[in-house]
Each structure stands twice: as C-alpha cells, then as structure tokens.
Design a protein around this motif. Structure first.
Motif, PDB file in Angstrom:
ATOM      1  N   LEU A 155       0.873  -1.162   0.000  1.00 17.45           N
ATOM      2  CA  LEU A 155       0.000   0.000   0.000  1.00 17.45           C
ATOM      3  C   LEU A 155       0.917   1.221   0.000  1.00 17.45           C
ATOM      4  CD1 LEU A 155      -2.820   1.260   0.227  1.00 17.45           C
ATOM      5  CD2 LEU A 155      -2.568   1.118   2.706  1.00 17.45           C
ATOM      6  N   ARG A 156       0.889   1.991  -1.100  1.00 18.14           N
ATOM      7  CA  ARG A 156       1.748   3.169  -1.230  1.00 18.14           C
ATOM      8  C   ARG A 156       0.913   4.425  -1.083  1.00 18.14           C
ATOM      9  NH1 ARG A 156       4.888   0.743  -6.089  1.00 18.14           N
ATOM     10  NH2 ARG A 156       6.467  -0.404  -4.936  1.00 18.14           N
TER      11      ARG A 156
ATOM     12  N   GLN B 256       2.612   6.159  10.839  1.00 21.19           N
ATOM     13  CA  GLN B 256       2.146   5.676  12.147  1.00 21.19           C
ATOM     14  C   GLN B 256       0.648   5.885  12.309  1.00 21.19           C
ATOM     15  OE1 GLN B 256       4.676   7.645  14.984  1.00 21.19           O
ATOM     16  NE2 GLN B 256       6.380   6.240  14.629  1.00 21.19           N
ATOM     17  N   HIS B 257       0.181   7.088  11.981  1.00 19.03           N
ATOM     18  CA  HIS B 257      -1.237   7.405  12.164  1.00 19.03           C
ATOM     19  C   HIS B 257      -2.119   6.558  11.246  1.00 19.03           C
ATOM     20  CE1 HIS B 257      -4.383  10.612  13.185  1.00 19.03           C
ATOM     21  NE2 HIS B 257      -5.008   9.645  12.562  1.00 19.03           N
ATOM     22  N   VAL B 258      -1.817   6.572   9.948  1.00 18.26           N
ATOM     23  CA  VAL B 258      -2.632   5.836   8.977  1.00 18.26           C
ATOM     24  C   VAL B 258      -2.545   4.333   9.243  1.00 18.26           C
ATOM     25  CG1 VAL B 258      -2.897   5.259   6.523  1.00 18.26           C
ATOM     26  CG2 VAL B 258      -2.532   7.633   7.217  1.00 18.26           C
ATOM     27  N   GLY B 259      -1.343   3.826   9.507  1.00 12.79           N
ATOM     28  CA  GLY B 259      -1.163   2.397   9.787  1.00 12.79           C
ATOM     29  C   GLY B 259      -1.983   1.930  10.978  1.00 12.79           C
TER      30      GLY B 259
ATOM     31  N   ARG C 278      -1.077  -9.921   5.509  1.00 10.12           N
ATOM     32  CA  ARG C 278      -0.018  -8.920   5.578  1.00 10.12           C
ATOM     33  C   ARG C 278      -0.057  -7.957   4.404  1.00 10.12           C
ATOM     34  NH1 ARG C 278       5.138 -12.527   5.588  1.00 10.12           N
ATOM     35  NH2 ARG C 278       5.276 -11.145   3.834  1.00 10.12           N
ATOM     36  N   TYR C 279       0.507  -6.785   4.664  1.00 10.69           N
ATOM     37  CA  TYR C 279       0.751  -5.811   3.613  1.00 10.69           C
ATOM     38  C   TYR C 279       1.858  -4.900   4.127  1.00 10.69           C
ATOM     39  CZ  TYR C 279      -1.863  -2.469   6.440  1.00 10.69           C
ATOM     40  OH  TYR C 279      -2.281  -1.659   7.456  1.00 10.69           O
ATOM     41  N   THR C 280       2.508  -4.223   3.213  1.00 17.59           N
ATOM     42  CA  THR C 280       3.538  -3.260   3.571  1.00 17.59           C
ATOM     43  C   THR C 280       3.011  -1.871   3.261  1.00 17.59           C
ATOM     44  OG1 THR C 280       5.289  -4.841   3.035  1.00 17.59           O
ATOM     45  CG2 THR C 280       5.912  -2.509   3.118  1.00 17.59           C
ATOM     46  N   LEU C 281       3.090  -0.970   4.238  1.00 20.42           N
ATOM     47  CA  LEU C 281       2.664   0.412   4.042  1.00 20.42           C
ATOM     48  C   LEU C 281       3.897   1.258   3.768  1.00 20.42           C
ATOM     49  CD1 LEU C 281       0.593   2.740   4.161  1.00 20.42           C
ATOM     50  CD2 LEU C 281       0.940   2.792   6.644  1.00 20.42           C
ATOM     51  N   GLU C 282       3.900   1.942   2.636  1.00 20.24           N
ATOM     52  CA  GLU C 282       4.986   2.847   2.275  1.00 20.24           C
ATOM     53  C   GLU C 282       4.412   4.254   2.154  1.00 20.24           C
ATOM     54  OE1 GLU C 282       7.384  -0.356  -0.571  1.00 20.24           O
ATOM     55  OE2 GLU C 282       6.579   1.483  -1.447  1.00 20.24           O
ATOM     56  N   VAL C 283       5.035   5.214   2.831  1.00 19.19           N
ATOM     57  CA  VAL C 283       4.608   6.606   2.755  1.00 19.19           C
ATOM     58  C   VAL C 283       5.800   7.417   2.276  1.00 19.19           C
ATOM     59  CG1 VAL C 283       3.699   8.586   4.019  1.00 19.19           C
ATOM     60  CG2 VAL C 283       2.976   6.279   4.650  1.00 19.19           C
TER      61      VAL C 283
END
Length: 183
Positions: free
Chosen positions: A67-68, A87-90, A103-108
């Motif tokens: 998730l980008r 941190q907030h969105v996650g 699972r997913y990876t969050l990239e900001v």
C-alpha cells in the motif's frame, strides 16, 4: 504419571471444499474501495498538518501486497511527515481492518520532484512551473508537450512550450501530466 489410551482404527475426516470464483472486475472494485477508504483516512490524518494526499496505490497480492501513500505539502514533505503519517494511517488501518487478509507493507513517501499533477487544483497550484503533459488527442500533430504552465482558468490549460509560443487546450484533454524538474 502417564495414562495409556487405546485408539481404534484411524479414519480420515471428511472435508468439503467450496470454490468461489471471483472475477477480475470484483477484485478491481474491492481494490478501488480499499484505495478510496485509505485515501479518506489519510486525508483526515494529514489535514491538521496541511498534508495533501497525492496518490494511493494498492499493489500486489498474497503476502506481497504493498500500500503506497504519496503525500505533499507546501514547502515539501519531511521525513518526519512521512513517519507521522505512516504511524497514524497504519494504526487506523489496523484498528478498522481496512486491508483484508494477512499482511501488507505500508509505504509513505513524497511524490518526488517530478510528481504527477492530475486535478484542477494541482494545475492551479503549479502555475509558473515547468510541466510535461500527454494529451488524449494530438494538438498540432503532437500528443506530448513540455513547457511552462502559464495558466489554468475555467477548465483551460495554457502551456508555453517555447518562449513567446503558447498552446491552449481543455483540461479534459489531459491524459497525464507531471512536473518537469530542470537539473
């Protein structure tokens, strides 16, 4: 102390398997709904710090989902902005269980110096900047143009590809556009 238990003949459990085919459209619709929900969460999270959500992408499948989230703000984004948004969105995504499955990876991150511009508000914001634009239909036998964004008013884009020469085209003719950084 051990207890001895006698077990009778081994038998296999009966299992029932159900196959539920999911069309590409249904998967795409679900992905689109997830992206929209993430966009709403991120916009709420960034509002107090004047952070704009430029783009949200949900890519991959299975254990390799990514998730980008691309963010920007006047004056540019800092590493701290990306960390706070992550941190907030996650946290909200996990609490609300927005991303189904494991699972997913969050990239900001920042959209970069050659960020895409796609909304009327973005065209207004970047007047005076160098841009590259690809049109849906050719203008003067050419679809791809680069130059200074002179103005954006009433749905019309004015571009100066060379000094003294201006082109005008409707916003809805823009297939894609991005800032053009001069190195």
């Amino acid at each position: 102390m051990y207890t001895q238990i006698e077990v009778g003949e081994r038998q296999w459990a009966k299992a029932h398997f159900f196959i539920c085919p999911v069309s590409e459209k249904a998967m795409s619709d679900n992905r689109g709904a997830i992206v929209e929900k993430v966009r709403q969460i991120a916009e709420r999270a960034g509002a107090k710090d004047n952070i704009e959500v430029v783009d949200v992408q949900f890519l991959g499948g299975g254990g390799t989902r990514v998730l980008r989230l691309f963010i920007d703000k006047p004056g540019g984004v800092t590493h701290g902005d990306c960390e706070a948004m992550s941190q907030h969105v996650g946290t909200v995504l996990d609490i609300e269980d927005v991303i189904p499955g494991q699972r997913y990876t969050l990239e900001v991150s920042s959209p970069g110096v050659e960020r895409k511009i796609s909304t009327p508000a973005e065209f207004e914001r970047f007047v005076g900047q160098k841009i590259k634009v690809v049109l849906r239909e050719p203008l003067e036998n050419q679809k791809s143009w680069a130059g200074t964004l002179v103005s954006f008013a009433q749905g019309e884009v004015t571009l100066e590809p060379s000094p003294g020469r201006q082109l005008q085209f409707p916003f809805d003719q823009v297939q894609r556009a991005n800032l053009k950084f001069e190195w």
